[in-house]
Design an enzyme around this catalytic site. Structure first.
Site, PDB file in Angstrom:
ATOM      1  N   SER A   1      19.149  55.326  15.123  1.00 10.58           N
ATOM      2  CA  SER A   1      20.485  55.047  14.608  1.00 10.58           C
ATOM      3  C   SER A   1      20.836  55.988  13.463  1.00 10.58           C
ATOM      4  O   SER A   1      19.959  56.537  12.791  1.00 10.58           O
ATOM      5  CB  SER A   1      20.588  53.591  14.135  1.00 10.58           C
ATOM      6  OG  SER A   1      19.834  53.410  12.954  1.00 10.58           O
ATOM      7  N   CYS A  46      18.311  43.636   7.129  1.00 10.29           N
ATOM      8  CA  CYS A  46      17.301  44.489   6.555  1.00 10.29           C
ATOM      9  C   CYS A  46      17.501  44.671   5.062  1.00 10.29           C
ATOM     10  O   CYS A  46      18.608  44.853   4.580  1.00 10.29           O
ATOM     11  CB  CYS A  46      17.325  45.845   7.257  1.00 10.29           C
ATOM     12  SG  CYS A  46      15.681  46.454   7.400  1.00 10.29           S
ATOM     13  N   CYS A  61      25.501  46.233   2.971  1.00 14.17           N
ATOM     14  CA  CYS A  61      24.101  46.323   3.418  1.00 14.17           C
ATOM     15  C   CYS A  61      23.163  46.159   2.229  1.00 14.17           C
ATOM     16  O   CYS A  61      23.276  46.873   1.227  1.00 14.17           O
ATOM     17  CB  CYS A  61      23.872  47.674   4.093  1.00 14.17           C
ATOM     18  SG  CYS A  61      22.147  48.033   4.482  1.00 14.17           S
ATOM     19  N   GLY A 102      16.705  52.293   5.669  1.00 13.22           N
ATOM     20  CA  GLY A 102      16.848  53.745   5.608  1.00 13.22           C
ATOM     21  C   GLY A 102      17.798  54.319   6.635  1.00 13.22           C
ATOM     22  O   GLY A 102      18.177  53.678   7.614  1.00 13.22           O
ATOM     23  N   GLU A 103      18.196  55.556   6.399  1.00 13.18           N
ATOM     24  CA  GLU A 103      18.987  56.368   7.327  1.00 13.18           C
ATOM     25  C   GLU A 103      18.025  57.327   8.018  1.00 13.18           C
ATOM     26  O   GLU A 103      17.541  58.290   7.414  1.00 13.18           O
ATOM     27  CB  GLU A 103      20.078  57.128   6.566  1.00 13.18           C
ATOM     28  CG  GLU A 103      20.683  58.325   7.287  1.00 13.18           C
ATOM     29  CD  GLU A 103      21.235  58.021   8.676  1.00 13.18           C
ATOM     30  OE1 GLU A 103      20.880  58.747   9.628  1.00 13.18           O
ATOM     31  OE2 GLU A 103      22.011  57.055   8.819  1.00 13.18           O
ATOM     32  N   GLU A 150      10.319  47.009   5.402  1.00 15.50           N
ATOM     33  CA  GLU A 150      10.281  45.868   6.322  1.00 15.50           C
ATOM     34  C   GLU A 150      10.272  46.343   7.771  1.00 15.50           C
ATOM     35  O   GLU A 150      10.823  47.387   8.098  1.00 15.50           O
ATOM     36  CB  GLU A 150      11.520  44.989   6.104  1.00 15.50           C
ATOM     37  CG  GLU A 150      11.642  44.454   4.695  1.00 15.50           C
ATOM     38  CD  GLU A 150      13.007  43.828   4.409  1.00 15.50           C
ATOM     39  OE1 GLU A 150      13.760  43.582   5.380  1.00 15.50           O
ATOM     40  OE2 GLU A 150      13.325  43.614   3.230  1.00 15.50           O
ATOM     41  N   CYS A 164      26.183  51.851   1.751  1.00 13.24           N
ATOM     42  CA  CYS A 164      27.160  50.986   2.423  1.00 13.24           C
ATOM     43  C   CYS A 164      27.206  49.642   1.682  1.00 13.24           C
ATOM     44  O   CYS A 164      26.163  49.006   1.486  1.00 13.24           O
ATOM     45  CB  CYS A 164      26.776  50.779   3.883  1.00 13.24           C
ATOM     46  SG  CYS A 164      26.775  52.323   4.838  1.00 13.24           S
ATOM     47  N   CYS A 214      17.659  53.120   0.853  1.00 13.41           N
ATOM     48  CA  CYS A 214      18.580  53.961   1.619  1.00 13.41           C
ATOM     49  C   CYS A 214      19.572  54.585   0.653  1.00 13.41           C
ATOM     50  O   CYS A 214      20.003  53.947  -0.313  1.00 13.41           O
ATOM     51  CB  CYS A 214      19.328  53.127   2.660  1.00 13.41           C
ATOM     52  SG  CYS A 214      20.460  54.093   3.705  1.00 13.41           S
ATOM     53  N   ASN A 257      25.104  39.603   8.934  1.00 12.59           N
ATOM     54  CA  ASN A 257      24.167  38.677   8.283  1.00 12.59           C
ATOM     55  C   ASN A 257      24.365  38.847   6.783  1.00 12.59           C
ATOM     56  O   ASN A 257      23.877  39.817   6.197  1.00 12.59           O
ATOM     57  CB  ASN A 257      22.727  39.018   8.685  1.00 12.59           C
ATOM     58  CG  ASN A 257      21.770  37.890   8.372  1.00 12.59           C
ATOM     59  OD1 ASN A 257      22.113  36.938   7.684  1.00 12.59           O
ATOM     60  ND2 ASN A 257      20.551  38.022   8.864  1.00 12.59           N
ATOM     61  N   CYS A 282      11.692  46.695  15.361  1.00 11.00           N
ATOM     62  CA  CYS A 282      12.678  47.328  14.487  1.00 11.00           C
ATOM     63  C   CYS A 282      11.919  47.887  13.290  1.00 11.00           C
ATOM     64  O   CYS A 282      11.247  47.124  12.578  1.00 11.00           O
ATOM     65  CB  CYS A 282      13.737  46.317  14.050  1.00 11.00           C
ATOM     66  SG  CYS A 282      14.980  46.997  12.938  1.00 11.00           S
ATOM     67  N   SER A 290      26.227  53.958  13.751  1.00 14.50           N
ATOM     68  CA  SER A 290      26.674  52.808  12.957  1.00 14.50           C
ATOM     69  C   SER A 290      28.098  53.116  12.486  1.00 14.50           C
ATOM     70  O   SER A 290      28.308  53.631  11.387  1.00 14.50           O
ATOM     71  CB  SER A 290      25.730  52.586  11.766  1.00 14.50           C
ATOM     72  OG  SER A 290      24.439  52.263  12.226  1.00 14.50           O
ATOM     73  N   LEU A 291      29.064  52.782  13.329  1.00 13.43           N
ATOM     74  CA  LEU A 291      30.460  53.170  13.068  1.00 13.43           C
ATOM     75  C   LEU A 291      31.147  52.165  12.150  1.00 13.43           C
ATOM     76  O   LEU A 291      31.727  52.518  11.135  1.00 13.43           O
ATOM     77  CB  LEU A 291      31.215  53.299  14.394  1.00 13.43           C
ATOM     78  CG  LEU A 291      32.546  54.043  14.313  1.00 13.43           C
ATOM     79  CD1 LEU A 291      32.330  55.515  13.994  1.00 13.43           C
ATOM     80  CD2 LEU A 291      33.330  53.888  15.608  1.00 13.43           C
ATOM     81  N   HIS A 292      31.156  50.907  12.550  1.00  8.64           N
ATOM     82  CA  HIS A 292      31.651  49.774  11.754  1.00  8.64           C
ATOM     83  C   HIS A 292      33.158  49.730  11.535  1.00  8.64           C
ATOM     84  O   HIS A 292      33.671  48.686  11.121  1.00  8.64           O
ATOM     85  CB  HIS A 292      30.917  49.669  10.419  1.00  8.64           C
ATOM     86  CG  HIS A 292      29.429  49.558  10.559  1.00  8.64           C
ATOM     87  ND1 HIS A 292      28.833  48.658  11.425  1.00  8.64           N
ATOM     88  CD2 HIS A 292      28.423  50.247   9.969  1.00  8.64           C
ATOM     89  CE1 HIS A 292      27.511  48.803  11.353  1.00  8.64           C
ATOM     90  NE2 HIS A 292      27.243  49.757  10.491  1.00  8.64           N
TER      91      HIS A 292
END
Length: 369
Positions: free
Chosen positions: A220, A362, A138, A186-187, A111, A135, A131, A319, A124, A243-245
């Site tokens: 990222s 995503c 996600c 993806g990473e 996407e 996580c 991925c 989201n 984006c 991407s700490l979160h």
């Protein structure tokens, strides 16, 4: 309340072995393009012409390249294999946000999202199909890793958006892509070589590339420390987004499983070294999840970790994906989180929630197919 304890999740660093897409002009440096053209029996300067058509005029249809002899067009068309086939496109914000689901040559789905604002256009893009970072909140992470994308497959997402803008298909008249964020599927740093190649194609001046400012590109990562260190030596002043979160290892081990490999301090130390080397402000991405990571004490802990650093926090209202227990924080908790960070002198904004009504998180469109 903390995230549920589970066994250590599987992390996929190596992509499954699959057939690779055909070689495309955008996979190659200018020197490699000249060599490829020569291999096809044409003069090396044809590579400059092909590059100008693709990166400046945004065309990959050799029949439109009328400054090339007909015989040469037939020969050189092999450098423009079809890479992305649109499967579905959804729009919102009166057409200024467009999310596209693409099918790759082998059936893998990815996407991209185009977002037009009054002062900029941001794309984006995805860097992997799926991925491997697992996580739990996600959609892409839960899908697992299908394969790495090629440099050209990444670049073509941007070129496709640029074509739509140039053709006036996005409300607001013709425009150019000004910003690119590697925050799709993806990473990015797990597909390091292809991503760096794509960034170089994006920032190199025409006809070598698209001529987008490196300062408008954000890469990222969930925190692949060796790759962050490698990125700092590339000479590419892109923005690094972490991407700490969450700021504490106990919770982050569950929310962002890479934390079982590299802890919060190691990730942030690598980020500060990147900022010192590049003079670029680091972005900290933090998805606010109701009753999981949105407590004021965690905001205080984050503020203490980031205080007096070259950093900006981007808070993301989660989201939620269909059927997920994870959901966005309450508005009052979001506001309190912002206040605590500001108390520590940390720059913070709450991300615009564009695309929420078109499965903006995503992986949601791909998961629905």
């Amino acid at each position: 309340m903390t995230a549920e304890k589970t066994e250590r999740p599987l992390l996929q660093f190596a992509a499954p072995r699959r057939a690779k897409p055909a070689r495309h002009l955008a996979d190659l440096t200018m020197a490699e393009r000249r060599a490829a053209v020569a291999e096809l029996g044409e003069k090396p300067f044809r590579a400059d012409q092909l590059s100008r058509h693709y990166f400046s005029h945004l065309t990959a249809d050799v029949s439109e390249m009328t400054d090339l002899p007909a015989a040469a067009r037939e020969q050189l068309g092999v450098l423009f294999p079809p890479l992305l086939t649109p499967v579905k496109e959804l729009t919102t914000d009166e057409g200024t946000t467009r999310k596209t689901l693409w099918r790759l040559f082998d059936g893998a789905l990815v996407e991209s999202v185009l977002m037009r604002y009054p002062d900029r256009v941001t794309m984006c893009v995805s860097s992997q199909a799926g991925c491997g970072m697992n996580c739990p909140f996600c959609a892409t992470g839960q899908a697992g890793l299908t394969r790495n994308m090629s440099t050209a497959e990444i670049v073509e997402q941007v070129v496709s958006g640029a074509r739509a803008l140039a053709a006036g298909e996005v409300p607001g008249g013709p425009a150019r892509v000004s910003n690119i964020v590697f925050m799709g599927m993806g990473e990015p740093l797990a597909n390091y070589k292809a991503v760096i190649g794509a960034v170089r194609r994006m920032v190199e001046p025409a006809p070598d590339g698209l001529g987008i400012s490196a300062r408008g590109v954000t890469v990222s990562t969930v925190g692949l420390v060796p790759a962050i260190e490698k990125l700092s030596n590339e000479g590419l002043p892109v923005t690094l987004a972490i991407s700490l979160h969450c700021p504490d290892d106990e919770l982050r081990d569950s929310l962002v499983p890479i934390n079982t490999r590299w802890k919060v301090k190691e990730v942030l130390d690598a980020a500060w070294a990147y900022a010192a080397k590049t003079k670029r402000r680091v972005s900290i991405e933090y998805a606010l999840i109701k009753d999981i990571n949105d407590q004021e004490w965690r905001a205080d802990l984050l503020g203490k970790l980031l205080k007096n650093k070259l950093v900006h926090v981007n808070l993301i209202p989660l989201n939620p994906t269909p059927g997920s227990k994870w959901t966005a924080s309450r508005p009052e908790d979001e506001r309190a989180f912002v206040r605590r960070l500001q108390y520590h002198g940390v720059a913070v904004t709450v991300r615009d929630t564009r695309g929420r009504e078109i499965d903006g998180a995503c992986g949601q469109l791909a998961a629905a197919e």
